[in-house]
Enzyme design. Structure first.
Site, mmCIF file in Angstrom:
data_model
loop_
_atom_site.group_PDB
_atom_site.id
_atom_site.type_symbol
_atom_site.label_atom_id
_atom_site.label_comp_id
_atom_site.label_asym_id
_atom_site.label_seq_id
_atom_site.Cartn_x
_atom_site.Cartn_y
_atom_site.Cartn_z
ATOM 1 N N PRO A 101 -19.863 17.951 -44.001
ATOM 2 C CA PRO A 101 -18.857 17.768 -44.936
ATOM 3 C C PRO A 101 -19.077 17.631 -46.555
ATOM 4 O O PRO A 101 -20.186 17.099 -46.966
ATOM 5 C CB PRO A 101 -18.535 16.331 -44.399
ATOM 6 C CG PRO A 101 -19.888 15.692 -44.142
ATOM 7 C CD PRO A 101 -20.639 16.974 -43.533
ATOM 8 N N ALA A 147 -17.218 17.362 -50.097
ATOM 9 C CA ALA A 147 -15.944 17.119 -51.040
ATOM 10 C C ALA A 147 -15.796 18.289 -51.696
ATOM 11 O O ALA A 147 -16.400 18.816 -52.692
ATOM 12 C CB ALA A 147 -16.120 15.811 -51.799
ATOM 13 N N CYS A 205 -22.596 8.904 -48.590
ATOM 14 C CA CYS A 205 -22.116 9.286 -49.697
ATOM 15 C C CYS A 205 -22.401 8.395 -50.974
ATOM 16 O O CYS A 205 -22.038 6.993 -50.945
ATOM 17 C CB CYS A 205 -20.422 9.464 -50.025
ATOM 18 S SG CYS A 205 -19.934 9.911 -51.565
ATOM 19 N N ARG A 258 -24.363 23.342 -48.859
ATOM 20 C CA ARG A 258 -24.260 24.091 -50.028
ATOM 21 C C ARG A 258 -24.769 25.715 -49.543
ATOM 22 O O ARG A 258 -24.415 26.722 -50.090
ATOM 23 C CB ARG A 258 -24.853 23.996 -51.247
ATOM 24 C CG ARG A 258 -26.388 23.518 -50.852
ATOM 25 C CD ARG A 258 -27.037 22.585 -52.197
ATOM 26 N NE ARG A 258 -28.316 22.039 -51.936
ATOM 27 C CZ ARG A 258 -29.434 22.208 -52.609
ATOM 28 N NH1 ARG A 258 -29.151 22.807 -53.743
ATOM 29 N NH2 ARG A 258 -30.867 21.629 -52.165
#
Length: 384
Positions: A62, A64, A148, A269
């Site tokens: 996940p 953002a 997070c 990434r």
């Protein structure tokens, strides 16, 4: 490092009854509730995580601003074991009617193997949000964000829960009672020191079907190196599957980390502009596609983006994709300035036309993937 504001103790409520009521109410098209097309219809089978982990591959993290439906679609097509949505505020989801919140969880028509990730710190709100997410988004499983570190969600969940893990255990228990789907949690090693084994064992006892561990503390944010020895200790300490996350940019790195004892690895990434990393880990086909195929996929990503958001304001069209498109073609840096200014699919097609037609832009006439041979299979360029 500032301490999180106090996270409230999870409220004890009759979550089964409350969640059932929420689910019945929001399965209907109630007043003021918008249901985009294609949001229902997929019925996941029990034991989703166990079934998916029976095959080789990796998981899309996940992220953002990145792991929206278009990127998830491309990752799934290349063999990702499952994908995870951008995190969604449980309280925000319960506010209802927010198109952006709906887009965070909304699937592509027919999308499967998608996990919806929620964040929050109140058991009743999370239980109700689980029921709403299940009714609206038809996910395969539900994940609780406990990792997070960004300041804006301090005191509202995320990595703050690592300071009060007993609250997190109550949250997972409440979420489990609100659904028959698998419930998992994604954690970091700790807030400012490693307490990941303790936290993971508590989550297992609370009913988590799977735990994902990012190998940094919250205090580290994204600096330093992920500690895979710590992840391995977690994997050895619990009976539920553990997925490891952190600093995986190449198939070779993924395979090396897999040997630490984790059930699978999660890639963030390293998958942006490179969905083929999932194909490599699912099938062993490590070859990076040529420039023409990568340009075609970049164009298709733009087409998926435009179809999914279908937004006349332009706020949710190609602007968020500008940071992604150059990563498909890091060996053609001369295209970057134009790719980060595109507005329409036709703009993307125009910029990529020389590659789409099998040629090369001026300035790279030989079509040589400059610099890519210096890194394993060319995967690391542009993903650091």
């Amino acid at each position: 490092m500032p301490v999180c504001p106090s996270v409230p103790r999870a409220r004890r409520t009759p979550v089964n009854a409350a969640a059932g009521g929420i689910q019945r109410r929001f399965t209907l098209r109630g007043k003021g509730v918008r249901y985009p097309a294609g949001m229902t219809g997929f019925t996941p089978t029990p034991g989703f995580y166990a079934a998916r982990l029976a095959r080789p591959g990796a998981v899309l993290a996940p992220m953002a601003g990145y792991s929206d439906a278009p990127l998830r679609q491309l990752a799934a097509e290349q063999g990702a074991l499952w994908t995870v949505s951008e995190m969604i505020s449980a309280r925000g989801l319960m506010g209802g009617g927010d198109t952006e919140k709906l887009n965070l969880g909304r699937p592509y028509p027919g999308e499967q193997e998608r996990v919806v990730q929620l964040f929050g710190a109140e058991s009743d709100v999370l239980a109700a949000a689980v029921a709403r997410a299940e009714a609206w988004f038809a996910p395969a499983a539900i994940d609780l964000n406990m990792g997070c570190p960004v300041p804006k969600i301090r005191g509202k969940g995320g990595a703050c829960l690592l300071q009060t893990p007993e609250v997190a255990y109550e949250l997972v228990s409440a979420m489990r009672q609100a659904t028959r789907l698998d419930v998992s949690a994604k954690i970091r090693l700790g807030w400012d020191h490693d307490r990941s084994v303790e936290v993971a064992q508590g989550l297992e006892a609370a009913g988590a079907a799977l735990i994902t561990v990012h190998g940094r503390t919250s205090a580290q944010r994204y600096t330093g190196q992920a500690d895979w020895d710590a992840i391995a200790r977690v994997a050895a300490s619990v009976r539920v599957p553990v997925v490891g996350s952190g600093d995986i940019l190449t198939p070779a790195q993924a395979r090396e980390r897999q040997r630490t004892g984790v059930a699978a690895v999660m890639i963030g990434r390293g998958a942006v502009g490179n969905p083929w990393i999932f194909r490599a880990l699912a099938s062993g086909q490590d070859e990076l596609p040529g420039a023409q195929d990568r340009a075609r996929t970049a164009l298709r990503h733009a087409e998926l983006q435009t179809r999914f958001y279908d937004d006349d304001t332009g706020r949710l069209t190609l602007r968020p994709l500008r940071k992604v498109l150059p990563k498909y073609l890091p060996d053609y840096p001369e295209l970057r300035d134009e790719l980060v200014q595109v507005v329409t699919v036709e703009d993307v097609r125009r910029v990529l036309r020389p590659l789409l037609e099998g040629g090369a832009p001026s300035g790279n006439a030989a079509g040589d993937p400059a610099g890519m041979t210096d890194s394993p299979n060319g995967y690391t360029v542009g993903h650091s």
